[in-house]
Write an enzyme that holds these catalytic residues in place. Structure first.
Site, short mmCIF file in Angstrom:
data_model
loop_
_atom_site.label_atom_id
_atom_site.label_comp_id
_atom_site.label_asym_id
_atom_site.label_seq_id
_atom_site.Cartn_x
_atom_site.Cartn_y
_atom_site.Cartn_z
N HIS A 161 32.33 66.96 114.07
CA HIS A 161 33.22 67.82 113.28
C HIS A 161 33.17 69.26 113.76
O HIS A 161 32.31 70.04 113.32
CB HIS A 161 32.81 67.76 111.81
CG HIS A 161 32.79 66.37 111.24
ND1 HIS A 161 31.78 65.47 111.51
CD2 HIS A 161 33.67 65.72 110.44
CE1 HIS A 161 32.04 64.33 110.90
NE2 HIS A 161 33.17 64.44 110.22
N HIS A 215 39.12 68.85 111.94
CA HIS A 215 38.05 68.50 111.01
C HIS A 215 37.02 67.54 111.61
O HIS A 215 35.83 67.85 111.62
CB HIS A 215 38.61 67.88 109.72
CG HIS A 215 37.56 67.20 108.90
ND1 HIS A 215 36.85 67.83 107.91
CD2 HIS A 215 37.05 65.94 108.96
CE1 HIS A 215 35.96 67.00 107.40
NE2 HIS A 215 36.06 65.84 108.02
N GLU A 252 23.30 62.23 85.05
CA GLU A 252 22.30 61.42 85.76
C GLU A 252 22.26 61.74 87.26
O GLU A 252 21.18 61.88 87.85
CB GLU A 252 22.57 59.93 85.55
CG GLU A 252 22.44 59.45 84.10
CD GLU A 252 23.69 59.72 83.26
OE1 GLU A 252 24.73 60.13 83.83
OE2 GLU A 252 23.63 59.52 82.03
N HIS A 301 25.33 48.24 78.78
CA HIS A 301 24.04 48.91 78.86
C HIS A 301 22.93 48.02 79.42
O HIS A 301 21.84 48.50 79.69
CB HIS A 301 23.62 49.40 77.46
CG HIS A 301 24.36 50.61 77.00
ND1 HIS A 301 25.74 50.68 77.02
CD2 HIS A 301 23.91 51.80 76.52
CE1 HIS A 301 26.11 51.88 76.55
NE2 HIS A 301 25.03 52.57 76.25
C1 TPP Z 1 30.53 61.65 99.07
C2 TPP Z 1 31.35 61.73 100.32
N1 TPP Z 1 32.59 61.24 100.32
C3 TPP Z 1 33.32 61.28 101.44
C4 TPP Z 1 32.81 61.78 102.59
C5 TPP Z 1 33.63 61.77 103.87
N2 TPP Z 1 34.07 63.13 104.20
C6 TPP Z 1 33.42 63.90 105.07
S1 TPP Z 1 34.06 65.44 105.22
C7 TPP Z 1 35.27 65.08 104.10
C8 TPP Z 1 36.30 66.12 103.73
C9 TPP Z 1 35.62 67.32 103.25
O1 TPP Z 1 36.49 68.38 103.13
P1 TPP Z 1 35.90 69.84 103.25
O2 TPP Z 1 34.65 69.93 102.54
O3 TPP Z 1 36.97 70.76 102.85
O4 TPP Z 1 35.57 69.96 104.78
P2 TPP Z 1 36.42 70.64 105.93
O5 TPP Z 1 37.53 69.69 106.28
O6 TPP Z 1 36.95 71.91 105.38
O7 TPP Z 1 35.45 70.79 107.03
C10 TPP Z 1 35.16 63.79 103.64
C11 TPP Z 1 36.08 63.17 102.67
C12 TPP Z 1 31.49 62.27 102.55
N3 TPP Z 1 30.89 62.78 103.61
N4 TPP Z 1 30.79 62.26 101.39
#
Ligand code: TPP
Ligand code: MG
Length: 664
Positions: A25, A260, A412, A474
């Site tokens: 990334h 990204h 939680e 539960h």
């Molecule tokens: C809990 C979770 N869900 C999904 C992902 C997959 N994922 C990685 S980065 C991302 C998008 C994040 O967007 P942002 O924080 O705005 O990052 P940017 O594109 O600006 O670098 C996703 C959905 C993850 N790493 N963790």
């Protein structure tokens, strides 16, 4: 040296790292490079030559996909992370894993990647700092005194956990927690205006945070000013909203989700070098003058030396407190605690205490609390049910930071991820509680605790259909199996008060991973044991009863079902059947024993085996084999009084007896 060039070094290393790995990334590191340069070079107190310096500022990269940012920072600042390491980004057994992993890379405070959780870890670290400071600081001796910084992105703020922990951080007045929001308007699917239209500033104001809005995330002066304002406010956590451009510097991909999660491409990397005005074409090359301007070893060394002096004079003025603080930071348990603890457990064995294991857990905590001041924790709004509040424990005070009992409210996931942060910070043994069913809400944080190999203790009560009338929403069925299927997790499902006490002891002593205690709502009969049997509980499974030395049939049971196994065994013994009952409170602990012990408890030759547990039946094939029988759950539960449910689902001593007979 111009801070722009220093930030560009991060951009170059990040895009080169991703390009070489052909995976990763680049966009976020390039966007956050200016924020990072200000924080790591000017604001943060840290010593690259001693990444575990106790009073360092903590830094968490909650948007862990930006891992190349962190690796570049560590490398440039002078940590033990070489350019060769950076070239190995995302390769097998490298120190530059796809997402940052603590314990793998010096200077990485926590493992991040599951969005939002790093933020929660940071809240935990800030909480730990506040609590430890309250316990040890004296007027003129602020020996515990550091900030916790966290970078987070849109993804972190979209995740529900960010709500849980931001809310708590505001309530707890974590004034030394500073979040920098990478407000780039982009996530994977594109422009976030289509799915993320919250007023983030208003949201954090509502949580009681100081919000610093409209900071140009590429203007290092503005960033520095904002961080200073954040530090000046000691009664509220601060979020700095930094407007940034994802992929900053890339002529064709900046500002777009195309930067990204994939390499920019060779040509675009070259064009970005040009646009940034970076003079060197060779990948991963950084000139010496930039390294020199980046290196934090000298500044960090001085900061640590100053702190060491403070600690030395503190030690002179308060020798007892200093010794205790050093013990706590080293993660050592107080001397002599175990002998005292064992004495009481022996007394319980003698007396035969009949209580629910959740009650036994509280009794264990009463004892532990008096012997080990390192405990900190509480419950997610189920204190009267989880029975986590123990004798003498005092509620955490938001102003002074005194008191170690935490009321997490109904949060939680936030609770468990915060506890991970506390464990990573050091100085504490964190525990948290909810119903076993709602472990599911906290599940990924529990898993992260296992992945990181840190000591957190989960108190999961109401561990089966035995909770009764609340019904299948539960009643846990598959949850024990899920926990047991998690690598590096140790579970305990104790059969009575004594096994519960041993489970707690084992959890406290376990330094390299989490422990989950699965505890009953209903009362459990005390079991008789010899001294040898008592000592064997720690081994996870042991022979609790046998009618003859060579068993014809073995009944394996855990928790509340050990009683049923014992009843069935007595009936079989009455019929002259050679029967053995193995109590197996902790399968993971048992699996870790030597072969000879395992063979003694479960001789391979004895194929007639019955397992009984009011949980997911299939999990037990592991111990009974295809020739064995399992009395357990195959469906969700039902709403009814517990005794009726045990009858209805056929989890009775009669069924155990019948199953054993059928195998003979
Ligand atoms: C809990 C979770 N869900 C999904 C992902 C997959 N994922 C990685 S980065 C991302 C998008 C994040 O967007 P942002 O924080 O705005 O990052 P940017 O594109 O600006 O670098 C996703 C959905 C993850 N790493 N963790
Ligand atoms: Mg974004």
């Amino acid at each position: 040296m111009d801070s722009k060039i220093l930030a560009d070094a991060i951009r170059i290393l990040s895009m080169d790292g991703v390009q070489k790995a052909n995976s990763g990334h680049p966009g976020a590191p390039m966007g956050m490079a200016d924020m990072a340069e200000v924080l790591w070079r000017r604001m943060m107190r840290h010593n690259p030559k001693n990444p575990t310096w106790a009073n360092r500022d903590r830094f968490v990269l909650s948007n862990g996909h930006a891992s190349m940012l962190l690796y570049s920072l560590l490398h440039l600042s002078g940590y033990d992370l070489t350019i060769e390491d950076l070239k190995q980004f995302r390769q097998l057994h490298s120190r530059t894993a796809g997402h940052p992993e603590t314990h793998l890379t010096p200077g990485v405070e926590t493992t991040t990647g599951p969005l939002g959780q790093g933020f929660a870890n940071a809240v935990g670290m800030a909480l730990a700092e506040k609590s430890l400071a309250a316990q040890f600081n004296k007027k003129d001796f602020k020996v515990v005194d550091h900030h916790t910084y966290v970078f987070l992105g849109d993804g972190c703020l979209m995740e529900g956990i960010s709500h849980e922990v931001a809310s708590l951080a505001g309530t707890w007045k974590l004034g030394k927690l500073i979040a920098l929001y990478d407000d780039n308007g982009i996530s994977i699917d594109g422009e976030v205006t289509h799915w993320f239209t919250d007023d983030t500033a208003a949201r954090f104001e509502a949580y009681g945070w100081q919000v610093i809005e409209d900071v140009d995330g590429h203007d290092s002066q503005a960033i520095e000013k904002a961080i200073k304002a954040a530090k000046a406010n000691t009664s509220q956590p601060t979020i700095i909203m930094c407007r940034t451009t994802i992929g900053y510097g890339s002529p064709n991909k900046a500002g777009s989700s195309s930067s990204h999660g994939s390499p920019l491409g060779k040509d675009e990397v070259a064009l970005s070098r040009k646009q940034l005005g970076w003079k060197y074409d060779e990948p991963f090359f950084v000139p010496q003058e930039i390294y020199s301007a980046w290196d934090q070893s000298e500044r960090g060394g001085k900061d640590e030396a100053k702190w060491n002096e403070l600690l030395a004079s503190y030690t002179e003025a308060y020798p007892a407190e200093a010794a205790e603080l050093k013990r706590r930071l080293a993660g050592e348990l107080p001397t002599g605690w175990e002998a005292k603890y064992d004495e009481t457990v022996k007394a319980w064995q003698k007396e035969g205490v009949k209580v629910a294991s959740r009650k036994a857990s509280q009794m264990s905590l009463d004892l532990l609390g008096s012997l080990i001041p390192d405990l900190i924790g509480g419950s997610a709004d189920l204190s009267p049910s989880n029975l986590t509040q123990y004798k003498g424990v005092v509620d955490f005070d938001f102003d002074s930071g005194e008191g170690t009992y935490l009321r997490f409210g109904v949060r939680e996931f936030g609770m468990m991820a915060i506890l991970n942060g506390v464990a990573l910070h050091g100085g504490f043994i964190p525990y948290g509680a909810t119903f076993l069913m709602f472990m599911e809400y906290a599940r990924n944080a529990v898993r992260m605790s296992a992945l990181m190999g840190i000591r957190t203790i989960s108190v999961f009560t109401h561990d089966s259909i035995g909770l009764g009338e609340d019904g299948p929403t539960h009643q846990p069925v598959e949850q024990a199996a899920i926990l047991r299927s998690t690598p590096n997790m140790v579970t305990w499902r104790p059969a009575d008060a004594v096994e519960t006490a041993v489970a707690w002891k084992s959890a406290v002593k376990r330094l390299d991973g989490p422990t989950a205690l699965l505890l009953s709502r209903q009362n459990l009969a005390p079991q008789a044991r010899t001294g040898e049997q008592l000592a064997q509980i720690e081994r996870g499974a042991y022979t609790l009863y046998e009618s003859a030395a060579q068993p014809a049939v073995i009944i394996i049971a855990t928790g509340s079902e050990v009683e049923l196994a014992m009843e069935a065994a007595r009936k079989l013994a009455g019929e002259k059947v050679a029967v053995r009952v193995v109590s197996m409170p902790s399968p993971e602990r048992f699996d870790a024993q030597d072969e000879a012990y395992k063979e003694r408890v479960l001789p391979k030759a004895v194929k007639a085996r019955v397992a009984v547990e009011a949980g997911w039946a299939d999990w037990w094939y592991k111990y009974v084999g295809l020739d064995g029988a399992i009395i357990g759950m195959h469906t969700f539960g039902e709403s009814a009084p517990a005794e009726q449910l045990y009858e209805y689902f056929g989890i009775t001593s009669e069924k155990v007896y019948e199953a054993a007979k059928a195998l003979l």
